[in-house]
Scaffold this motif. Structure first.
Motif, PDB file in Angstrom:
ATOM      1  N   SER A  22       0.826  -1.200   0.000  1.00  0.00           N
ATOM      2  CA  SER A  22       0.000   0.000   0.000  1.00  0.00           C
ATOM      3  C   SER A  22       0.860   1.250   0.000  1.00  0.00           C
ATOM      4  O   SER A  22       1.961   1.286   0.537  1.00  0.00           O
ATOM      5  N   GLU A  23       0.344   2.291  -0.601  1.00  0.00           N
ATOM      6  CA  GLU A  23       1.058   3.552  -0.693  1.00  0.00           C
ATOM      7  C   GLU A  23       1.031   4.245   0.651  1.00  0.00           C
ATOM      8  O   GLU A  23      -0.017   4.457   1.248  1.00  0.00           O
ATOM      9  N   GLY A  24       2.218   4.598   1.188  1.00  0.00           N
ATOM     10  CA  GLY A  24       2.279   5.306   2.464  1.00  0.00           C
ATOM     11  C   GLY A  24       2.735   6.729   2.299  1.00  0.00           C
ATOM     12  O   GLY A  24       3.162   7.363   3.270  1.00  0.00           O
ATOM     13  N   TYR A  25       2.684   7.281   1.084  1.00  0.00           N
ATOM     14  CA  TYR A  25       3.201   8.624   0.818  1.00  0.00           C
ATOM     15  C   TYR A  25       2.081   9.645   0.945  1.00  0.00           C
ATOM     16  O   TYR A  25       1.019   9.506   0.344  1.00  0.00           O
ATOM     17  N   TYR A  26       2.333  10.681   1.753  1.00  0.00           N
ATOM     18  CA  TYR A  26       1.380  11.775   1.936  1.00  0.00           C
ATOM     19  C   TYR A  26       1.943  13.020   1.259  1.00  0.00           C
ATOM     20  O   TYR A  26       2.952  13.572   1.678  1.00  0.00           O
ATOM     21  N   HIS A  27       1.291  13.431   0.176  1.00  0.00           N
ATOM     22  CA  HIS A  27       1.736  14.585  -0.603  1.00  0.00           C
ATOM     23  C   HIS A  27       1.514  15.866   0.198  1.00  0.00           C
ATOM     24  O   HIS A  27       0.414  16.133   0.672  1.00  0.00           O
ATOM     25  N   VAL A  28       2.574  16.668   0.352  1.00  0.00           N
ATOM     26  CA  VAL A  28       2.473  17.937   1.082  1.00  0.00           C
ATOM     27  C   VAL A  28       2.494  19.125   0.138  1.00  0.00           C
ATOM     28  O   VAL A  28       1.646  20.010   0.201  1.00  0.00           O
ATOM     29  N   GLU A  30       4.304  20.780  -3.928  1.00  0.00           N
ATOM     30  CA  GLU A  30       5.135  20.588  -5.111  1.00  0.00           C
ATOM     31  C   GLU A  30       6.586  20.918  -4.763  1.00  0.00           C
ATOM     32  O   GLU A  30       6.875  21.587  -3.771  1.00  0.00           O
ATOM     33  N   CYS A  31       7.520  20.448  -5.573  1.00  0.00           N
ATOM     34  CA  CYS A  31       8.922  20.785  -5.350  1.00  0.00           C
ATOM     35  C   CYS A  31       9.105  22.293  -5.500  1.00  0.00           C
ATOM     36  O   CYS A  31       8.628  22.897  -6.472  1.00  0.00           O
ATOM     37  N   SER A  32       9.804  22.903  -4.530  1.00  0.00           N
ATOM     38  CA  SER A  32      10.013  24.354  -4.595  1.00  0.00           C
ATOM     39  C   SER A  32      10.904  24.720  -5.774  1.00  0.00           C
ATOM     40  O   SER A  32      10.760  25.784  -6.375  1.00  0.00           O
ATOM     41  N   ASN A  33      11.830  23.808  -6.119  1.00  0.00           N
ATOM     42  CA  ASN A  33      12.715  24.045  -7.254  1.00  0.00           C
ATOM     43  C   ASN A  33      12.474  22.940  -8.279  1.00  0.00           C
ATOM     44  O   ASN A  33      13.030  21.852  -8.192  1.00  0.00           O
ATOM     45  N   LYS A  34      11.593  23.198  -9.242  1.00  0.00           N
ATOM     46  CA  LYS A  34      11.233  22.193 -10.242  1.00  0.00           C
ATOM     47  C   LYS A  34      12.384  22.006 -11.227  1.00  0.00           C
ATOM     48  O   LYS A  34      12.549  22.794 -12.158  1.00  0.00           O
ATOM     49  N   VAL A  62      18.962   9.132 -18.847  1.00  0.00           N
ATOM     50  CA  VAL A  62      17.874   9.195 -17.876  1.00  0.00           C
ATOM     51  C   VAL A  62      17.643  10.647 -17.467  1.00  0.00           C
ATOM     52  O   VAL A  62      18.581  11.341 -17.076  1.00  0.00           O
ATOM     53  N   THR A  63      16.400  11.093 -17.567  1.00  0.00           N
ATOM     54  CA  THR A  63      16.016  12.406 -17.066  1.00  0.00           C
ATOM     55  C   THR A  63      15.228  12.211 -15.781  1.00  0.00           C
ATOM     56  O   THR A  63      14.224  11.495 -15.759  1.00  0.00           O
ATOM     57  N   VAL A  64      15.690  12.847 -14.701  1.00  0.00           N
ATOM     58  CA  VAL A  64      15.067  12.694 -13.384  1.00  0.00           C
ATOM     59  C   VAL A  64      14.412  14.011 -12.992  1.00  0.00           C
ATOM     60  O   VAL A  64      15.096  15.048 -12.887  1.00  0.00           O
ATOM     61  N   ASN A  65      13.094  13.989 -12.777  1.00  0.00           N
ATOM     62  CA  ASN A  65      12.332  15.182 -12.412  1.00  0.00           C
ATOM     63  C   ASN A  65      11.930  15.126 -10.949  1.00  0.00           C
ATOM     64  O   ASN A  65      11.500  14.089 -10.455  1.00  0.00           O
ATOM     65  N   CYS A  66      12.058  16.255 -10.278  1.00  0.00           N
ATOM     66  CA  CYS A  66      11.533  16.379  -8.924  1.00  0.00           C
ATOM     67  C   CYS A  66      10.042  16.672  -9.030  1.00  0.00           C
ATOM     68  O   CYS A  66       9.637  17.684  -9.607  1.00  0.00           O
ATOM     69  N   GLU A  67       9.209  15.774  -8.481  1.00  0.00           N
ATOM     70  CA  GLU A  67       7.762  15.894  -8.638  1.00  0.00           C
ATOM     71  C   GLU A  67       7.080  16.548  -7.437  1.00  0.00           C
ATOM     72  O   GLU A  67       6.214  17.385  -7.590  1.00  0.00           O
ATOM     73  N   SER A  68       7.435  16.110  -6.219  1.00  0.00           N
ATOM     74  CA  SER A  68       6.752  16.636  -5.043  1.00  0.00           C
ATOM     75  C   SER A  68       7.564  16.331  -3.796  1.00  0.00           C
ATOM     76  O   SER A  68       8.522  15.559  -3.829  1.00  0.00           O
ATOM     77  N   VAL A  69       7.159  16.943  -2.688  1.00  0.00           N
ATOM     78  CA  VAL A  69       7.724  16.647  -1.375  1.00  0.00           C
ATOM     79  C   VAL A  69       6.567  16.249  -0.458  1.00  0.00           C
ATOM     80  O   VAL A  69       5.434  16.681  -0.645  1.00  0.00           O
ATOM     81  N   GLY A  70       6.870  15.397   0.528  1.00  0.00           N
ATOM     82  CA  GLY A  70       5.810  14.952   1.421  1.00  0.00           C
ATOM     83  C   GLY A  70       6.362  14.078   2.518  1.00  0.00           C
ATOM     84  O   GLY A  70       7.535  14.203   2.912  1.00  0.00           O
ATOM     85  N   LEU A  71       5.525  13.187   3.026  1.00  0.00           N
ATOM     86  CA  LEU A  71       5.901  12.274   4.098  1.00  0.00           C
ATOM     87  C   LEU A  71       5.676  10.841   3.627  1.00  0.00           C
ATOM     88  O   LEU A  71       4.610  10.517   3.104  1.00  0.00           O
ATOM     89  N   LEU A  72       6.676   9.999   3.824  1.00  0.00           N
ATOM     90  CA  LEU A  72       6.564   8.579   3.509  1.00  0.00           C
ATOM     91  C   LEU A  72       6.675   7.810   4.812  1.00  0.00           C
ATOM     92  O   LEU A  72       7.745   7.760   5.419  1.00  0.00           O
TER      93      LEU A  72
END
Length: 756
Positions: A22-28, A30-34, A62-72
């Motif tokens: 199960s997903e335990g990630y809580y989205h807080v 967006e990344c401040s620096n996209k 490989v292109t790596v994007n910062c999508e979001s910050v939160g709590l896992l």
């Protein structure tokens, strides 16, 4: 060929079943620096197996994007997603060399190959990296090939780090769960963090492949460089040696080392697989992502099924299962021998399970070099027809189950044919149950059952239920056809018991077309029909129309338990059909709509039941259900009190606690004295307004008691409290709190109000 890709991605051919969790990630936020960082990744592997050498190389951008910050799971984490371009594989083995993605051949063919290979990597792959540097969870498309996912997991593992600076850390990668040893240097002036990571066989807690640790030798060295929180370089080398044993019958391996002979000097059956691998991941550049920029497919987009898992590799089922099939051939011998053995001892569950597994694997891989076991099983079953010995009956029941598990059209029709000649009611019901358990029913089987229902009424009731259960596994068009068939049967039916069976059949199918058919029968004067129509809504619990009808049904005390069962079974059904995130949302919506009405109905029924054991049992079950519900604690307290859920609601036993919320005036000793003196109860009420992340809660509690065991003395004590709290994004604040105390006894009258 893709197996070779997987080998270089995890350094060796170690595989396991990757279980979704199960997903335990809580989205807080967006990344401040996209940012989007572009990396060059390459890996090479040399492996030796059975005296043959294999070489593989793999490169990609490989292109790596910062999508979001939160709590896992309570720890701060960042969500990163990966896109792949220019992916090329070269592999070679004795007398063969090939490439996929580029290589020899004309230019157009090379471009086509590159395009086709890149298409396998189109699905976006994302991972969560915690503030400690670990990568505990990834997610990707459920439909993506396991070997491709394993490659992506290996690349994601290159980002894993130890930001806490400890000398050791328990980590996981595609190969194993292990203890990593770190040598870390930190240059704060340049913002550089250099980490050297080393892992040996002794550090492994569990290999991805369920293998004895004594049979694997492992050595890994990796260097990781971060600058100002961004990975600049990661590289590593690994050596793995695996001992694969193939014992002759009756022999046991005598030592855990990689010996080439057994204890008695017989020819060694131990084979070694040795692999040496290296990888390099280097940063090209990082750039800010423009607003609304196209970043390719996202695995978490609505409508797609997402798989959550750790970094551990997924099993390559084909190779594992083919090896398992060969082992079954060796251990079981001919199918006729197996069937005779089972017939003589039908309690031999191990042999029965092996036969069932053999049938399913043969159906999947269809080996051409021997007669399929299914043919022998069907012939053996035909020879048992009409025989009345207990062993014959038990053997037939075993074979019915085996045919149901095998699941091919030939097996399905053989199972149905058995139903036609069977004259025993109990055996017929067993056959019908095995028919209902077929995971992928063929339309021809469904049509055959339909004709049987039309022509024979004797066993049509259980057969109708099996028919509808099979229908729930078919396409929407086939479901609609079945619904129309059952609708005609229901409209023509006058017998109440037959109506009950047909309504249960509609509940089994659970498609939207069946909802409008079953709803009118909830107003039937026949209680059994009414209950069956109500329970048929179990797969429609998400529908506001169905819930509205269920709340009306709660006005009838005889329907309360059935409605409660619909609530329980319905939410379990949702859990099995949708991703967890959607399940949580739907469960909360259902509970907020239904539970308060349910509790009121149960408490009302309890008040007039004269302590009926059935009602008390229902009350206890609803109390237990409330405890595991997603309602807020304040809402639960209110419902506990309304239902008098002993051990769950805050009642008088709270009154004499040191930190009790019920009394701000009396001392602890006075409150304890009250408990002894007054026949008291405490009640709580609460209501939430708004949504989960922005809501207002209002609650009130009251204590009422009258003097007891004191002749000719009249006294009482009333304590009440009202509280308002606002909840925003996980934070709560109380803005209103009022408490009141009124007390009268033979010697005093006291009235106190406190407001904050």
């Amino acid at each position: 060929m893709l197996h070779q890709v997987a080998r270089i991605s995890v350094f060796v051919a170690l595989v396991l079943v990757g279980r979704c969790r199960s997903e335990g990630y809580y989205h807080v936020d967006e990344c401040s620096n996209k940012t989007a960082c572009v990396y060059s990744y390459s890996s090479e592997q040399e492996s030796e197996e059975g005296g043959l050498n294999f070489n593989t190389s793999f490169t990609t951008t490989v292109t790596v994007n910062c999508e979001s910050v939160g709590l896992l799971n309570g720890e701060e984490a960042t969500e990163y997603c990966m896109l792949f371009q220019d992916t090329v594989l070269h592999y070679s083995k004795p007398e063969n060399e090939a490439s996929f993605g580029s290589g020899s051949g004309d230019e157009d063919r090379s471009k086509d190959s590159l395009q086709n290979f890149n298409r396998l990597f189109e699905e976006k792959f994302c991972f969560y990296q915690t503030e400690s540097g670990k990568i505990p969870e990834v997610y990707h498309s459920e439909t993506e090939m396991a070997d491709i996912t394993n490659i992506k997991k290996s690349i994601a593992a290159a980002f894993q780090a130890n930001f806490k600076g400890t000398e050791e850390a328990v980590e996981e990668d595609p190969q194993s769960l292990h203890l990593s040893h770190y040598n870390i240097s930190n240059n704060t002036d340049e913002g550089t963090l250099l980490m050297h990571r080393k892992i040996t066989s002794e550090d492994v807690l569990k290999y991805s492949l369920d293998s004895d640790k004594e049979k694997v030798e492992l050595l890994k060295d990796e260097d990781v460089e971060y600058r100002y929180g961004v990975l600049h370089h990661s590289s590593g080398n690994s050596t793995v040696v695996i001992a694969v044993s193939h014992h002759e019958s009756g022999q046991e391996e005598t030592s855990s080392d990689f010996s080439d002979s057994t204890y008695d000097g017989s020819k060694s059956l131990i084979n070694k697989i040795k692999a040496q691998a290296s990888y390099t991941l280097t940063l090209y550049s990082c750039s800010v992502i423009p607003p609304n920029a196209h970043r390719g497919k996202r695995s978490s987009s609505p409508g797609q099924n997402i798989a959550y898992s750790s970094l551990k590799a997924h099993v390559n089922e084909t190779f594992e299962e083919l090896h398992q099939l060969q082992e079954l051939y060796g251990s079981l011998g001919s199918t006729s021998q197996v069937l005779k053995k089972l017939h003589s001892n039908t309690n031999d569950s191990d042999t029965a399970n092996k036969l069932t597994l053999l049938l399913s694997l043969e159906r999947k891989y269809n080996p051409k070099y021997r007669t399929p076991a299914l043919i022998d099983v069907i012939k053996f079953l035909e020879n048992l027809q009409g025989k009345d010995e207990v062993s014959d009956l038990q053997m037939r029941l075993l074979l019915y189950n085996a045919l149901s598990s095998e699941g091919s059209l030939q097996a399905q029709m053989a199972l149905f044919s058995s139903l036609l000649w069977c004259s025993d009611d109990l055996e017929s019901r067993n056959i019908i149950l095995d028919i209902a358990l077929i995971s992928e029913p063929h339309p021809l089987l469904v049509k055959a059952i339909e004709r049987r229902i039309e022509s024979v009424r004797k066993e049509s009731d259980p057969l109708v239920l099996a028919y509808s259960t099979l229908g729930s596994k078919l396409s929407p068009e086939a479901k609609r056809s079945i619904v129309q068939f059952l609708k005609q049967k229901l409209l023509q039916e006058t017998d109440g018991i037959e109506k009950v069976h047909l309504l249960h059949a509609f509940g089994n199918i659970g498609c939207n077309d069946s909802l409008a058919i079953t709803l009118p029968y909830m107003d039937s004067d026949d209680l059994n029909v009414k209950m069956a129509a109500t329970f048929a809504l179990r797969k429609h619990i998400s529908s506001p129309i169905a819930r509205k009808k269920l709340k009306v049904a709660l006005e009838d005390n005889e329907m309360i338990e059935t409605v409660f069962e619909v609530l329980i079974v319905g939410t379990e059904y949702i859990s099995s059909t949708v991703p967890r995130r959607i399940y949580i949302e739907k469960k909360r919506e259902i509970e907020e709509d239904m539970v308060e009405t349910l509790v009121f109905a149960v408490s009302s029924a309890t008040a007039v039941s004269n302590s009926s054991s059935a009602v008390e049992d229902l009350q206890s079950r609803v109390c237990a259900y409330l405890k595991s519900s997603l309602l807020s604690s304040m809402e639960k307290e209110s419902l506990y009190a309304q239902l008098e859920c002993h051990n769950l609601a805050k009642r008088g036993t709270d009154w004499d606690q040191r930190k009790s919320d019920y009394n701000i005036v009396s001392s602890l000793s006075d409150r304890q004295s009250d408990v002894e003196k007054y026949n008291h109860k405490a009640y709580i009420w609460g209501k939430k307004f708004g949504v989960s992340d922005l809501n207002l809660k209002v609650g009130a509690g009251a204590f009422v008691g009258f003097a007891r065991n004191v002749p000719f003395e009249f006294g009482f004590k009333i304590f009440a409290r009202a509280i308002g709290a606002i909840h925003v994004l996980g934070n709560s604040a109380t803005f209103f709190d009022a408490k009141l105390l009124a007390k009268r006894s033979s010697d005093e009258m006291k009235f106190v109000v406190y407001v904050s």
